[in-house]
Design a protein around this motif. Structure first.
Motif, PDB file in Angstrom:
ATOM      1  N   LYS A 425      -8.132  37.756 -37.571  1.00 21.27           N
ATOM      2  CA  LYS A 425      -7.387  37.957 -36.322  1.00 21.27           C
ATOM      3  C   LYS A 425      -6.310  36.901 -36.166  1.00 21.27           C
ATOM      4  N   THR A 426      -5.178  37.293 -35.616  1.00 20.32           N
ATOM      5  CA  THR A 426      -4.139  36.331 -35.291  1.00 20.32           C
ATOM      6  C   THR A 426      -4.514  35.618 -33.995  1.00 20.32           C
ATOM      7  N   VAL A 427      -3.834  34.505 -33.731  1.00 21.96           N
ATOM      8  CA  VAL A 427      -4.069  33.765 -32.494  1.00 21.96           C
ATOM      9  C   VAL A 427      -3.792  34.656 -31.283  1.00 21.96           C
ATOM     10  N   GLU A 428      -2.740  35.439 -31.368  1.00 17.96           N
ATOM     11  CA  GLU A 428      -2.385  36.332 -30.262  1.00 17.96           C
ATOM     12  C   GLU A 428      -3.469  37.370 -30.035  1.00 17.96           C
ATOM     13  N   LYS A 461      -6.687  24.386 -31.568  1.00 22.47           N
ATOM     14  CA  LYS A 461      -5.353  23.784 -31.424  1.00 22.47           C
ATOM     15  C   LYS A 461      -4.272  24.859 -31.430  1.00 22.47           C
ATOM     16  N   ASP A 462      -4.426  25.834 -32.342  1.00 26.93           N
ATOM     17  CA  ASP A 462      -3.441  26.915 -32.406  1.00 26.93           C
ATOM     18  C   ASP A 462      -3.484  27.779 -31.149  1.00 26.93           C
ATOM     19  N   LEU A 463      -4.695  27.971 -30.633  1.00 25.50           N
ATOM     20  CA  LEU A 463      -4.827  28.756 -29.409  1.00 25.50           C
ATOM     21  C   LEU A 463      -4.147  28.066 -28.233  1.00 25.50           C
ATOM     22  N   ILE A 464      -4.322  26.768 -28.114  1.00 26.37           N
ATOM     23  CA  ILE A 464      -3.705  26.016 -27.013  1.00 26.37           C
ATOM     24  C   ILE A 464      -2.180  26.047 -27.129  1.00 26.37           C
ATOM     25  N   PHE A 495      -7.534  25.389 -21.485  1.00 27.99           N
ATOM     26  CA  PHE A 495      -6.611  25.625 -20.374  1.00 27.99           C
ATOM     27  C   PHE A 495      -5.267  24.959 -20.649  1.00 27.99           C
ATOM     28  N   VAL A 496      -4.228  25.506 -20.039  1.00 30.79           N
ATOM     29  CA  VAL A 496      -2.898  24.893 -20.030  1.00 30.79           C
ATOM     30  C   VAL A 496      -2.335  25.065 -18.623  1.00 30.79           C
ATOM     31  N   GLY A 497      -1.486  24.164 -18.237  1.00 31.58           N
ATOM     32  CA  GLY A 497      -0.895  24.226 -16.900  1.00 31.58           C
ATOM     33  C   GLY A 497      -0.909  22.862 -16.233  1.00 31.58           C
ATOM     34  N   ASP A 498      -0.388  22.834 -15.017  1.00 31.55           N
ATOM     35  CA  ASP A 498      -0.248  21.572 -14.285  1.00 31.55           C
ATOM     36  C   ASP A 498      -1.259  21.441 -13.152  1.00 31.55           C
ATOM     37  N   ASN A 499      -2.357  22.163 -13.267  1.00 28.94           N
ATOM     38  CA  ASN A 499      -3.326  22.169 -12.170  1.00 28.94           C
ATOM     39  C   ASN A 499      -4.692  21.646 -12.613  1.00 28.94           C
ATOM     40  N   LYS A 500      -4.668  20.563 -13.381  1.00 32.18           N
ATOM     41  CA  LYS A 500      -5.904  19.988 -13.906  1.00 32.18           C
ATOM     42  C   LYS A 500      -6.851  19.568 -12.779  1.00 32.18           C
ATOM     43  N   GLU A 501      -6.310  18.925 -11.742  1.00 32.18           N
ATOM     44  CA  GLU A 501      -7.150  18.460 -10.631  1.00 32.18           C
ATOM     45  C   GLU A 501      -7.797  19.624  -9.903  1.00 32.18           C
ATOM     46  N   LEU A 502      -7.077  20.727  -9.760  1.00 27.76           N
ATOM     47  CA  LEU A 502      -7.624  21.903  -9.098  1.00 27.76           C
ATOM     48  C   LEU A 502      -8.804  22.451  -9.900  1.00 27.76           C
ATOM     49  N   LEU A 503      -8.680  22.479 -11.226  1.00 25.44           N
ATOM     50  CA  LEU A 503      -9.765  22.963 -12.085  1.00 25.44           C
ATOM     51  C   LEU A 503     -10.972  22.027 -12.003  1.00 25.44           C
ATOM     52  N   GLU A 504     -10.716  20.700 -11.990  1.00 25.75           N
ATOM     53  CA  GLU A 504     -11.825  19.745 -11.897  1.00 25.75           C
ATOM     54  C   GLU A 504     -12.594  19.940 -10.601  1.00 25.75           C
ATOM     55  N   ARG A 505     -11.856  20.214  -9.515  1.00 21.82           N
ATOM     56  CA  ARG A 505     -12.500  20.425  -8.228  1.00 21.82           C
ATOM     57  C   ARG A 505     -13.248  21.765  -8.203  1.00 21.82           C
ATOM     58  N   ALA A 506     -12.650  22.787  -8.827  1.00 23.85           N
ATOM     59  CA  ALA A 506     -13.263  24.117  -8.824  1.00 23.85           C
ATOM     60  C   ALA A 506     -14.588  24.126  -9.579  1.00 23.85           C
ATOM     61  N   GLN A 512     -11.016  16.331 -20.164  1.00 27.13           N
ATOM     62  CA  GLN A 512     -10.304  15.550 -21.174  1.00 27.13           C
ATOM     63  C   GLN A 512      -9.472  16.517 -22.022  1.00 27.13           C
ATOM     64  N   ASN A 513      -8.237  16.130 -22.291  1.00 28.94           N
ATOM     65  CA  ASN A 513      -7.344  16.976 -23.101  1.00 28.94           C
ATOM     66  C   ASN A 513      -7.194  18.360 -22.468  1.00 28.94           C
ATOM     67  N   ASN A 514      -7.366  19.428 -23.271  1.00 29.75           N
ATOM     68  CA  ASN A 514      -7.101  20.778 -22.768  1.00 29.75           C
ATOM     69  C   ASN A 514      -8.333  21.681 -22.819  1.00 29.75           C
ATOM     70  N   SER A 515      -9.529  21.069 -22.683  1.00 28.11           N
ATOM     71  CA  SER A 515     -10.711  21.930 -22.687  1.00 28.11           C
ATOM     72  C   SER A 515     -11.862  21.265 -21.945  1.00 28.11           C
ATOM     73  N   PHE A 516     -12.808  22.103 -21.517  1.00 26.83           N
ATOM     74  CA  PHE A 516     -14.026  21.594 -20.904  1.00 26.83           C
ATOM     75  C   PHE A 516     -15.120  22.639 -21.101  1.00 26.83           C
TER      76      PHE A 516
END
Length: 539
Positions: A425-428, A461-464, A495-506, A512-516
């Protein structure tokens, strides 16, 4: 019969596809409507395994449900061949009150069109110019109610003279190869044959002597006897002209059955024609389309299953007529202009609701339909492990499994094994395996989910990187991908985006980095989206 499209959401999963098939089947057998299951994208490996296992064809693919020419009523075309006379065409147009005709070749493909005005103009302008036209004998016979006495020609062409003067004056004008219109004047008939005319049109239904017939046969002169008198014959003769001289052949504006009504409207604004030919995919004429046809037209009929949000629906849904919604998700953004049947139950799978609809009608689905419905329930509930699973899902799945003669655990393992392999499968393809878009207040959210039995490793990494591009190109505020481990019952969230704090609260995590990682979280609907909505609404 009007077609009804039964469709699931974009990036369809097993529940979306199988529920569309099962519900379309139910509508056909109970209501006799032409319900067709459709898909809005390629089926995933899990769904392919299910359909192949039960020997069911995948639904047809549609790009949108915008109204097309083929969806609306238009006029049947008035069709003729090129050699058809203006007389025949005019009479047909008057009888059927049709203002535009189409001329086609032997394969019914469009050659040209003509209007009543075109025929009238041609009739008036041709009266004194008949020598320009090549008129088939058959046209002349039909128009003038004629009879062939001798035939050596297929067409009348060249100069056409009328014997309405003295014999001397007539003979002065006749040239070899001319056609002469004459009554019962045998002396002129004989002299004209001697001078080399190629055809005589005898008017008034007058008899022709054996002497003239013998002489004409000797000189190979065609003789046609017609009913009207000389005056009417001259008047009607130009109505025998073939349509090929009248029709417009260049720069014809036509529409295909697959053209969209919005595009048709734009074209009609540019051209003030009364009617436009409608062609099928082979270029054959199938109708005439006028402005009146697009003023009040019927939209495509659609039944939505497994979703009720515009962002997940087929393109053009705002122009379609939504008849029903069968869903098990939160209420979304879709609005309708009239009351509809909306079945929304808090169960783990749309197929569970459809099973209930079969039961309400006292029907038992056949083994194949029962099998795909059971597969849909097992897929959406992760074989009853998902928190979305309800006792009704379990009851329905067990009943359907018995009808389909499958073992739930064995079949579920085979299905997930086929569906979770990322090989090739491709990343897409991985990212869009099961992707849904949501709008919460002003936040545009995209959440994909992939069930996997193995850690994707470096593929993350490719997915991000791919997700960053998707977020940038499509303007998502939050973009997530759930890598769900079915066996250990947990999901790693990229995840990607500028809402890291919102995700931490949710999700009450430190990112750390782009995953949890979220243990025991395997449901996008119940365990990921609700905390996000709550965090956004209290932000």
């Amino acid at each position: 019969m009007k077609t009804v499209y039964v469709c699931g959401h974009k990036n369809p999963d097993t529940d979306s596809i199988c529920s569309a098939i099962a519900y379309a089947h139910l509508k056909r057998i109970t209501e006799g409507i032409n319900a067709i299951p459709v898909r809005l994208g390629p089926i995933n490996r899990e769904t392919k395994f299910v359909l192949d296992y039960f020997g069911i064809e995948e639904p047809i693919f549609i790009e949108n449900v915008y109204t097309q020419v083929q969806d609306i009523k238009f006029d049947k075309p008035l069709i003729f061949k090129e050699n058809t006379s203006m007389f025949e065409a005019w009479n047909a147009m008057m009888e059927k009150n049709i203002r535009t005709l189409a001329v086609v070749d032997d394969e019914n493909k469009l050659i040209g069109i003509a209007t009543v005005g075109d025929l009238a103009k041609a009739y008036l302008s041709s009266a004194h110019e008949l020598s320009k036209y090549r008129i088939p004998i058959e046209n002349l016979l039909a128009t003038l109610k004629g009879e062939i006495l001798l035939r050596y020609l297929d067409y009348i062409e060249g100069n056409i003279l009328v014997a309405a003067m003295s014999k001397e004056n007539v003979l002065k004008r006749i040239k070899e190869g001319d056609t002469l219109i004459v009554g019962d004047r045998e002396d002129i008939q004989e002299a004209a044959i001697q001078k080399g005319v190629k055809a005589l049109i005898i008017t008034g239904n007058n008899q022709v002597s054996e002497k003239i017939l013998d002489l004409a046969e000797k000189h190979e002169v065609t003789i046609i006897k017609v009913s009207p008198d000389t005056f009417d014959t001259v008047k009607l003769l130009n109505q025998s002209i073939p349509l090929s001289y009248v029709i417009k052949k260049e720069d014809i504006v036509s529409f295909r059955l697959t053209d969209y009504i919005d595009d048709v409207k734009e074209v009609m604004l540019k051209y003030r024609y009364r009617n436009f030919p409608v062609l099928d995919e082979e270029g054959r004429v199938v109708g005439l389309l006028g402005r009146r046809h697009i003023l009040d037209y019927e939209r495509k009929n659609v039944i939505l299953v497994d979703h009720n949000e515009f962002s997940q629906a087929v393109e053009g849904i705002e122009q379609a007529r939504i008849l029903e919604i069968i869903d098990h998700h939160r209420l979304g953004t879709i609005e309708t202009d009239q009351p509809i049947l909306f079945r929304n139950h808090p169960v783990g799978s749309t197929a569970t609701i459809i099973n209930r609809l079969y039961e309400e009608k006292g029907l038992i689905p056949d083994p194949k339909i029962a099998g795909i419905m059971c597969a849909a329930i097992l897929s959406d509930t992760l074989v009853f492990k998902s928190p979305t699973c309800t006792p009704e899902d379990v009851r329905a799945a067990k009943k359907l499994a018995e009808i389909a003669e499958i073992d739930i655990n064995e079949f579920g393992n085979q299905m997930f094994k086929a569906g979770t392999s990322l090989e090739g499968k491709t990343v897409e393809e991985i990212f869009y395996t099961d992707f849904k878009e949501f709008t919460v207040n002003k936040y545009k959210i995209g959440i994909g989910q992939v069930n996997t039995l193995a850690d994707p490793g470096e593929l993350k990494k490719d997915l991000i990187s791919f997700m960053e591009k998707v977020r940038s190109d499509k303007g998502y505020d939050i973009l997530l991908l759930m890598l769900t481990d079915i066996i250990n019952e947990g999901s790693e969230i990229l995840f990607v985006g500028d809402n890291k704090e919102l995700l931490e609260r949710a999700f009450d995590v430190k990112i750390q980095n782009n995953s949890f990682y979220l243990p025991y979280v395997i449901s996008r609907k119940k365990q990921v989206l609700p905390p996000l909505v709550k965090a956004i609404n209290t932000h």
